[in-house]
Motif scaffolding. Structure first.
Motif, PDB file in Angstrom:
ATOM      1  N   ASN A 293       0.846  -1.186   0.000  1.00  0.00           N
ATOM      2  CA  ASN A 293       0.000   0.000   0.000  1.00  0.00           C
ATOM      3  C   ASN A 293       0.890   1.248   0.000  1.00  0.00           C
ATOM      4  O   ASN A 293       2.116   1.138   0.079  1.00  0.00           O
ATOM      5  CB  ASN A 293      -0.981  -0.019   1.172  1.00  0.00           C
ATOM      6  CG  ASN A 293      -0.260   0.017   2.512  1.00  0.00           C
ATOM      7  OD1 ASN A 293       0.882   0.476   2.612  1.00  0.00           O
ATOM      8  ND2 ASN A 293      -0.913  -0.477   3.549  1.00  0.00           N
ATOM      9  N   LYS A 447       2.303   0.178 -14.191  1.00  0.00           N
ATOM     10  CA  LYS A 447       1.400  -0.095 -15.320  1.00  0.00           C
ATOM     11  C   LYS A 447       1.490  -1.538 -15.805  1.00  0.00           C
ATOM     12  O   LYS A 447       0.512  -2.114 -16.257  1.00  0.00           O
ATOM     13  CB  LYS A 447       1.703   0.861 -16.468  1.00  0.00           C
ATOM     14  CG  LYS A 447       1.272   2.277 -16.083  1.00  0.00           C
ATOM     15  CD  LYS A 447       1.299   3.236 -17.233  1.00  0.00           C
ATOM     16  CE  LYS A 447       0.658   4.555 -16.795  1.00  0.00           C
ATOM     17  NZ  LYS A 447       1.465   5.702 -17.114  1.00  0.00           N
ATOM     18  N   GLU A 452      -3.260  -3.320 -10.771  1.00  0.00           N
ATOM     19  CA  GLU A 452      -4.392  -3.405  -9.828  1.00  0.00           C
ATOM     20  C   GLU A 452      -4.260  -2.402  -8.688  1.00  0.00           C
ATOM     21  O   GLU A 452      -5.237  -2.131  -7.988  1.00  0.00           O
ATOM     22  CB  GLU A 452      -4.482  -4.818  -9.222  1.00  0.00           C
ATOM     23  CG  GLU A 452      -4.797  -5.921 -10.217  1.00  0.00           C
ATOM     24  CD  GLU A 452      -3.566  -6.386 -10.991  1.00  0.00           C
ATOM     25  OE1 GLU A 452      -2.445  -5.956 -10.652  1.00  0.00           O
ATOM     26  OE2 GLU A 452      -3.739  -7.151 -11.958  1.00  0.00           O
ATOM     27  N   SER A 454      -4.512   0.822  -6.908  1.00  0.00           N
ATOM     28  CA  SER A 454      -5.166   2.090  -7.239  1.00  0.00           C
ATOM     29  C   SER A 454      -4.395   3.240  -6.618  1.00  0.00           C
ATOM     30  O   SER A 454      -3.817   3.109  -5.534  1.00  0.00           O
ATOM     31  CB  SER A 454      -6.616   2.078  -6.785  1.00  0.00           C
ATOM     32  OG  SER A 454      -6.642   1.730  -5.425  1.00  0.00           O
ATOM     33  N   SER A 457      -6.837   8.869  -5.572  1.00  0.00           N
ATOM     34  CA  SER A 457      -7.196   9.784  -6.653  1.00  0.00           C
ATOM     35  C   SER A 457      -7.431  11.207  -6.161  1.00  0.00           C
ATOM     36  O   SER A 457      -7.335  12.153  -6.898  1.00  0.00           O
ATOM     37  CB  SER A 457      -8.434   9.258  -7.376  1.00  0.00           C
ATOM     38  OG  SER A 457      -9.416   9.004  -6.397  1.00  0.00           O
ATOM     39  N   GLU A 461      -9.025  10.787  -0.562  1.00  0.00           N
ATOM     40  CA  GLU A 461      -8.525   9.415  -0.538  1.00  0.00           C
ATOM     41  C   GLU A 461      -7.179   9.330   0.186  1.00  0.00           C
ATOM     42  O   GLU A 461      -6.931   8.415   0.975  1.00  0.00           O
ATOM     43  CB  GLU A 461      -8.411   8.901  -1.985  1.00  0.00           C
ATOM     44  CG  GLU A 461      -7.859   7.495  -2.139  1.00  0.00           C
ATOM     45  CD  GLU A 461      -8.755   6.398  -1.577  1.00  0.00           C
ATOM     46  OE1 GLU A 461      -9.808   6.711  -1.000  1.00  0.00           O
ATOM     47  OE2 GLU A 461      -8.358   5.226  -1.686  1.00  0.00           O
TER      48      GLU A 461
END
Ligand code: UDP
Ligand code: MN
Length: 624
Positions: A293, A447, A452, A454, A457, A461
């Protein structure tokens, strides 16, 4: 397989002074016993097959509970009946290996938790060799590997490891690997300062294990530099790094070596099975891959579905964006060529992500070999720190961010603004390495390898992630799945009564009060005496809090679902011990100086309490 035998008797005599009702009661009781017995015989025949799973020691029998538990006639009748049933039930406590039998054993256990954060009493009793279940996918047994495979240098670093656990790790490697594939085993003592561990291990290996080379770092280096120290001494084709509290499973080595032979730029890991730190039970892990993360914490995640479309996919290499770090293999020359480890990293943490990013970005790939399984003792805390108290996880993560993450490091700082101004040493050599190896960008990695993941954004977040990180203990304590989040599977409901008395285990405070002790009180059908047993062997009071065998006096705690001190065994239902595998002790109550407090006692004590599990059939009545 669990056997659930449910027998319901509708209604029941309220007063037992009627002769007729007494006769009816006795005949129904005997019918029930005969039915139960014949089913039990049938059951045990079914379970005697070679491939049958172990039958559960629990036999759940819902039976009649007299409404008025103080009515002597009823209690005696019911006792007799329960005793009959008990004779039909298995008598053995499970995993008695954890049972503390003396004060000396208690001392070993306590000392072990303090120094190693696992149950050393159990580990010592297991010895240097033990059988573990073959947890591999059934297809693995049919896999064929080339006769000629590269040779392995096994490198195991340790700091203050428990001697038995370390030696069982080493012996498991020797016992479960083809002899010709082990070039050497290198034990790197990272300058341990506990007991006499270094000399003991050295002396043992000299006599019994000549294949093992024991070396010691001149000062405490931490696992990253200790592994580099070990790797420099190695001369086999492949380096296999292992933790010092592991047990390798059947044919664990061949899949790793075969894959590296096929593709020398593969860095491969086994599936890491779970060895329970309290009981040393060995259980399989599901097939999961490594991720991370934005706080730069490693995490396990599901393998994307398109990787696992048919049965054969469960034995093929699975690409993984990152690895957990403790256990992996790579070609020795490739390890050096790729820049070994970042020697500027201290003690523990972050090195697994650093190597993962580097492998992928600089032309290699990281894969899980599902037919290779190695068990690892997962501890709830690490029993050591850095000598100077430094937060090495953060320091090492900063080095990862600055060397490998390009502009994406901003996401790390959004989650960890506190880390922005901490020092992380000189990274110029690592930046140069990245340039020399002509590694790709972090953007390419995200990429192509980890699409997967994320990105946070929005500001919202990022804040959510930041708060989430702050809610986690920075010391790295694992968070558990909350109790309410899982399907509870209750298999029975009891009052727990001291044999030969009318006293039952009741919470001292309200059933919702965490930390409440337990007392013996006259048996009444109240919430605070209603224990629910789950399929994980937890005893949950009023379906709220778990009986926890911590310390000398058990108490109510939030259910953590990790077994251990919240896991209870009882071989029968009357005059039964109630044994906590992790504590190694039994529920007791025999010290009058403690009033009616329920305690944890040595199970071997003649005075240790015996209990009757009185099955409650009817709906709960409100607490008076
Ligand atoms: N280790 C070491 N020196 C240290 C810290 C750890 O040699 O300063 C060893 C430790 O004994 C173990 C391995 O490195 O064999 C990984 O550490 P640990 O098991 O504590 O990490 P975890 O499995 O909790 O991530
Ligand atoms: Mn470990």
């Amino acid at each position: 397989m669990r056997s659930n035998i449910t027998v319901k008797i509708v209604g029941g005599p309220r007063k037992c002074n009627s002769f007729l009702l007494g006769v009816v009661f006795a005949s129904v009781t005997w019918t029930v016993i005969i039915i139960l017995y014949s089913r039990l015989v049938k059951e045990s025949n079914l379970n005697s097959g070679r491939l049958s799973p172990q039958p559960s020691s629990l036999m759940v029998v819902h039976e009649f509970l007299p409404k008025d538990a103080h009515n002597k006639g009823n209690v005696e009748g019911e006792d007799k009946h329960q005793k009959m049933l008990a004779q039909l039930q298995p008598k053995k406590l499970e995993n008695e290996i954890g049972m503390v039998r003396s004060l000396e054993e208690q001392r070993i256990r306590d000392q072990g938790y303090k120094n190693h954060a696992f149950n050393t009493l159990v580990s010592h009793k297991l010895g240097y060799h033990r059988e573990i279940p073959d947890t591999r996918n059934a297809l693995c047994a049919d896999q064929k590997y080339p006769d000629e495979l590269p040779s392995a240098s096994i490198v195991i670093c340790f700091f203050n490891e428990d001697l038995h656990t370390l030696l069982r790790s080493v012996h498991s490697v020797i016992d479960r690997s083809p002899k010709k594939l082990i070039h050497e085993i290198i034990l790197v003592d990272d300058n341990s300062n506990l007991d006499n561990i270094h000399h003991e291990i050295e002396a043992y290996c000299k006599v019994h294990l000549p294949i093992v080379m024991v070396v010691k770092t001149p000062r405490r280096e931490g696992l990253i530099r200790a592994r580099m120290f070990g790797a420099k001494k190695a001369s086999g084709d492949v380096l296999v790094f292992l933790d010092s509290h592991i047990e390798v499973n059947r044919d664990w080595l061949q899949p790793l070596l075969a894959r590296i032979q096929e593709d020398p730029k593969s860095v491969v890991t086994p599936i890491i099975d779970i060895i329970n730190a309290d009981t040393f039970q060995y259980t399989p892990s599901p097939l999961v891959r490594g991720g991370f993360n934005w706080g730069l914490h490693f995490k396990w995640e599901n393998v994307p579905q398109w990787n696992l479309e048919n049965a054969a996919d469960f034995v093929k290499p699975i690409k993984s964006p990152t690895m957990a770090g403790g256990l992996f293999a790579m070609k020795r020359e490739y390890f050096e060529e790729l820049g070994a480890y970042d020697s500027g990293m201290n003690i523990w943490g972050g090195e697994n992500l650093e190597l993962s990013f580097r492998v992928w970005m600089c032309g290699g790939h990281l894969e899980i070999m599902p037919c290779s399984r190695v068990g690892h003792v997962f501890r709830r805390r690490r029993p050591y720190g850095a000598p100077d108290g430094e937060d090495t996880m953060t320091r090492n993560s900063l080095r990862v961010a600055h060397v490998w993450m390009d502009d994406y490091k901003d996401y790390f700082f959004k989650v960890r603004p506190d880390a922005r101004h901490l020092s992380y040493g000189d990274i110029s050599l690592r930046l140069k390495l990245r340039e020399n190896l002509q590694c790709k960008s972090f953007d390419w990695y995200l990429k192509n390898v980890y699409p997967e993941l994320s990105l946070p954004s929005s500001e919202k977040e990022s804040n959510r992630l930041k708060n989430k990180w702050q809610a986690l203990d920075p010391g790295g304590k694992k968070k558990f799945q909350p109790w309410h989040a899982r399907q509870r599977n209750y298999i029975s409901q009891y009052q727990i009564r001291l044999t030969g008395s009318n006293l039952c285990v009741q919470s001292e405070k309200d059933v919702k009060t965490k930390g409440s002790y337990l007392n013996l009180q006259p048996c009444l059908r109240v919430k605070s005496q209603m224990w629910y047993e789950t399929d994980r062997h937890e005893l949950v009071l009023a379906q709220l809090l778990c009986l926890d065998g911590t310390g000398d006096t058990p108490r109510l705690s939030k259910c953590h679902e990790m077994g251990g001190l919240q896991e209870w065994q009882h071989p029968g239902k009357v005059e039964t011990a109630i044994y906590n595998m992790a504590a190694g002790t039994c529920l007791g109550s025999d010290d009058p100086s403690k009033g009616n407090r329920v305690t944890m006692e040595l199970c071997t004590k003649p005075t240790a309490a015996k209990w009757d599990l009185v099955v409650a059939r009817k709906a709960l009545e409100p607490t008076p």
